[in-house]
Design an enzyme around this catalytic site. Structure first.
Site, PDB file in Angstrom:
ATOM      1  N   THR A   1       0.844  -1.187   0.000  1.00 20.84           N
ATOM      2  CA  THR A   1       0.000   0.000   0.000  1.00 20.84           C
ATOM      3  C   THR A   1       0.883   1.243   0.000  1.00 20.84           C
ATOM      4  O   THR A   1       2.087   1.169   0.251  1.00 20.84           O
ATOM      5  CB  THR A   1      -0.915   0.025   1.231  1.00 20.84           C
ATOM      6  OG1 THR A   1      -0.101   0.113   2.417  1.00 20.84           O
ATOM      7  CG2 THR A   1      -1.772  -1.230   1.302  1.00 20.84           C
TER       8      THR A   1
ATOM      9  N   GLU B   1      -5.875  -3.418  -1.902  1.00 20.60           N
ATOM     10  CA  GLU B   1      -6.492  -4.578  -1.258  1.00 20.60           C
ATOM     11  C   GLU B   1      -7.579  -5.231  -2.113  1.00 20.60           C
ATOM     12  O   GLU B   1      -7.989  -6.366  -1.833  1.00 20.60           O
ATOM     13  CB  GLU B   1      -7.099  -4.158   0.090  1.00 20.60           C
ATOM     14  CG  GLU B   1      -6.072  -3.723   1.123  1.00 20.60           C
ATOM     15  CD  GLU B   1      -5.732  -2.238   1.064  1.00 20.60           C
ATOM     16  OE1 GLU B   1      -5.270  -1.689   2.078  1.00 20.60           O
ATOM     17  OE2 GLU B   1      -5.938  -1.620  -0.016  1.00 20.60           O
TER      18      GLU B   1
ATOM     19  N   LYS C   1     -14.158  17.420   9.473  1.00 19.06           N
ATOM     20  CA  LYS C   1     -15.204  17.395  10.498  1.00 19.06           C
ATOM     21  C   LYS C   1     -15.223  18.763  11.181  1.00 19.06           C
ATOM     22  O   LYS C   1     -14.336  19.096  11.960  1.00 19.06           O
ATOM     23  CB  LYS C   1     -14.943  16.282  11.499  1.00 19.06           C
ATOM     24  CG  LYS C   1     -14.952  14.902  10.843  1.00 19.06           C
ATOM     25  CD  LYS C   1     -14.411  13.823  11.756  1.00 19.06           C
ATOM     26  CE  LYS C   1     -14.345  12.488  11.011  1.00 19.06           C
ATOM     27  NZ  LYS C   1     -13.680  11.435  11.787  1.00 19.06           N
TER      28      LYS C   1
ATOM     29  N   TRP D   1     -19.912  16.984   8.493  1.00 17.64           N
ATOM     30  CA  TRP D   1     -18.902  16.519   7.545  1.00 17.64           C
ATOM     31  C   TRP D   1     -18.866  17.420   6.323  1.00 17.64           C
ATOM     32  O   TRP D   1     -19.903  17.799   5.778  1.00 17.64           O
ATOM     33  CB  TRP D   1     -19.235  15.092   7.081  1.00 17.64           C
ATOM     34  CG  TRP D   1     -18.908  14.027   8.079  1.00 17.64           C
ATOM     35  CD1 TRP D   1     -18.430  14.201   9.353  1.00 17.64           C
ATOM     36  CD2 TRP D   1     -19.037  12.617   7.890  1.00 17.64           C
ATOM     37  NE1 TRP D   1     -18.255  12.986   9.968  1.00 17.64           N
ATOM     38  CE2 TRP D   1     -18.620  11.998   9.090  1.00 17.64           C
ATOM     39  CE3 TRP D   1     -19.454  11.820   6.838  1.00 17.64           C
ATOM     40  CZ2 TRP D   1     -18.610  10.625   9.255  1.00 17.64           C
ATOM     41  CZ3 TRP D   1     -19.452  10.449   6.987  1.00 17.64           C
ATOM     42  CH2 TRP D   1     -19.032   9.858   8.184  1.00 17.64           C
TER      43      TRP D   1
END
Length: 536
Positions: free
Chosen positions: A177, A322, A432, A437
């Site tokens: 990753t 993934e 936030k 949001w």
């Protein structure tokens, strides 16, 4: 019943499409050869690996760009029984050493030039004993190195009937990753996973890769199997064009024009740069039909320009290391053919419909599934035959990032009534503010719709009262002028959100830092802003 391995992927194109071409730009020049020649060279490379004792349980590292020799290792390593491990050539020294040590690579295939110089510099810290330089010759060096072409020439091809017996659960591939929030994590792919994912990518519900296409993967081969193009395109018998080391917009345009490329793929910044190059120098995209984008959301203005000016469709895709890259693709359903253009763009700008074979859940903080109303947001979870269920050698991450066989993607998403996924933000990037949001992606895309803005990145910065507030950085096109007030008014027109949604500051910068895979590097951007908090 035969196991699902890469052997059929190797047999089909070399036996059924031996005349089809692979064009490759390298440091040695342009190579133009056929699948028939690929078959012979791959089997010679298998013989070389076997002579060195590599097979089941061994790991073959590669450190290079997109070219024909790298493609050959994609098949030679797993067909020898070993595991291919692609390493990002743009990582920092510490991460490279960490990844090679963590993976316990046994040998490295390395591009000449800067990649080889990096390995040469780090040689004493690496566990490998030999380097194969993917070139016709090697520079003078103290590293134990062999030229790739000398190696292939030295060995007679292994007969196809003498290739090792493989099982579908054998490790075939590995990628790490990006490590934007910590150390990179190793992700392993079995033969069966690559088989399933490549077959899905070939289908019309995937990327619709056909033998009639001319495919140019710009997404790096060191990144998640280059979104599966090397395997899917090879299996399909597609003509392939590889752009080589660090291709510029001019390099990509030349290959599209000279080879009549019909499909290409890469992160949005690549295609923004190509538009800028064409604006300045001109260019012919008449052969090009589709651009697949992923890694970050493509600005709608960019999509419309390709559509309007060049009749090129930009298709959004979503995926992760993934999920072996492609996990969804966005294109309108058949029943939407009669919709007007604006309604279709509402679908096309999203990340789209989940790929065949995968399942998904989108859950709120309590673990309950959200409504498919296009507004409720939650974390996207996926599972399926091409989704890993654990990381290599990282038990602490396994406990945090997986729920049984469900992968917690870390992507905050909505799903509309037609099943189209829209990634609102990464969980680590969503802002936030005052208990609400704010989507950094929505702000970025709206800013990049402005004629003067080439790139935009939005991050959350700490705020004493509101916890976080949005902060925007923009790169403007040469010869254009704009200012913060104009951009804020433009955002208000584009998004029609309450005032608290909009950035407290919009700063013009020369460069927005990017990760090794071409995404905006918000971690580096936050560090820059923290060092220089004012716009002085």
């Amino acid at each position: 019943m035969s196991d699902l391995t890469l052997q059929p992927f190797f047999w089909r194109p070399t036996a059924l499409f031996p005349e089809k071409r692979i064009v490759s730009r390298t440091a040695d020049g342009v190579t133009d050869y056929t699948y028939g020649a690929v078959g012979i060279r791959v089997r010679s490379l298998v013989a070389a690996l076997q002579d060195r004792g590599f097979g089941s349980g061994d790991r073959i590292g590669t450190f290079g760009w997109n070219h024909h020799r790298h493609l050959e290792t994609y098949f030679a390593a797993p067909l020898s029984g070993a595991q291919l491990h692609t390493i990002n050539v743009q990582l920092g020294d510490d991460d490279i050493v960490y990844i090679v040590e963590d993976a316990a690579d046994d040998i490295l295939f390395v591009d000449p030039g800067e990649p080889f110089e990096t390995i040469e510099r780090l040689w004493d810290d690496l566990p490998v004993d030999e380097v194969i330089v993917m070139s016709e010759s090697i520079p003078e060096t103290n590293v134990n190195a062999v030229a790739y072409e000398d190696l292939v020439d030295e060995y007679d091809p292994v007969a196809e009937t003498d290739l090792p017996d493989l099982e579908e659960d054998d490790p075939a591939g590995m990628c790490y990753t990006s490590g934007t929030t910590g150390r990179p994590k190793g992700v392993e792919y079995s033969h069966k996973m690559i088989y399933a994912h490549a077959m899905m990518v070939m289908t019309p519900a995937g990327l619709d890769v056909s033998e009639r296409d001319v495919v140019m993967p710009v997404v790096p081969m060191f990144h998640v199997n280059s979104w599966e193009f090397p395997y899917a395109a090879t299996m399909a018998g597609t003509t392939q064009v590889y752009p080589g080391p660090a291709p510029s917009a001019a390099d990509l345009l030349a290959l599209i024009e000279e080879e009549s490329v019909t499909m290409t793929a890469g992160v949005p910044t690549v295609w923004i740069d190509l538009l800028e190059h064409i604006d300045e120098h001109g260019g012919d995209l008449s052969s090009l039909e589709r651009i697949i984008v992923g890694g970050s959301a493509a600005p709608e203005e960019m999509m419309r320009r390709y559509d309007d000016e060049f009749d090129v469709t930009v298709e959004h895709a979503w995926g992760m290391t993934e999920t072996m890259s492609i996990g969804s693709v966005s294109r309108p359903k058949a029943r939407m053919d009669e919709w007007d253009r604006s309604r279709k763009y509402e679908k096309r700008r999203k990340q789209g419909l989940l790929s065949p074979g995968l399942e998904m859940r989108v859950v709120d903080d309590a673990g309950d599934e959200i409504d498919w109303d296009g507004e409720s947001a939650g974390e996207l979870l996926v599972r399926g035959p091409s989704v890993v269920t654990e990381y290599y050698n990282r038990p602490e991450a396994n406990e945090k990032d997986f729920d049984g066989d469900w992968l917690k993607t870390g992507d905050i998403a909505t799903v509309d009534e037609d099943g189209y996924i829209e990634i609102v933000d990464r969980a680590k990037d969503i802002i936030k503010s005052g208990g609400e949001w704010i989507s950094s992606i929505a702000l970025e895309n709206a800013l990049m719709a402005h004629d003067a803005v080439v790139e935009a990145a939005v991050i959350g910065v700490p705020h004493e009262k509101w916890q976080e507030r949005p902060f925007a950085c923009v790169v403007t096109a040469e010869g254009t002028e704009t200012n913060e007030d104009e951009l804020l008014n433009f955002l208000d027109d584009e998004l029609d959100q309450p005032d608290w949604w909009y950035p407290d500051e919009i700063r013009e910068v020369q460069i927005i830092p990017k990760t090794a895979t071409g995404k905006f590097d918000k971690k580096a951007l936050r560090n820059q802003i923290n060092r220089n908090p004012t716009n002085e």
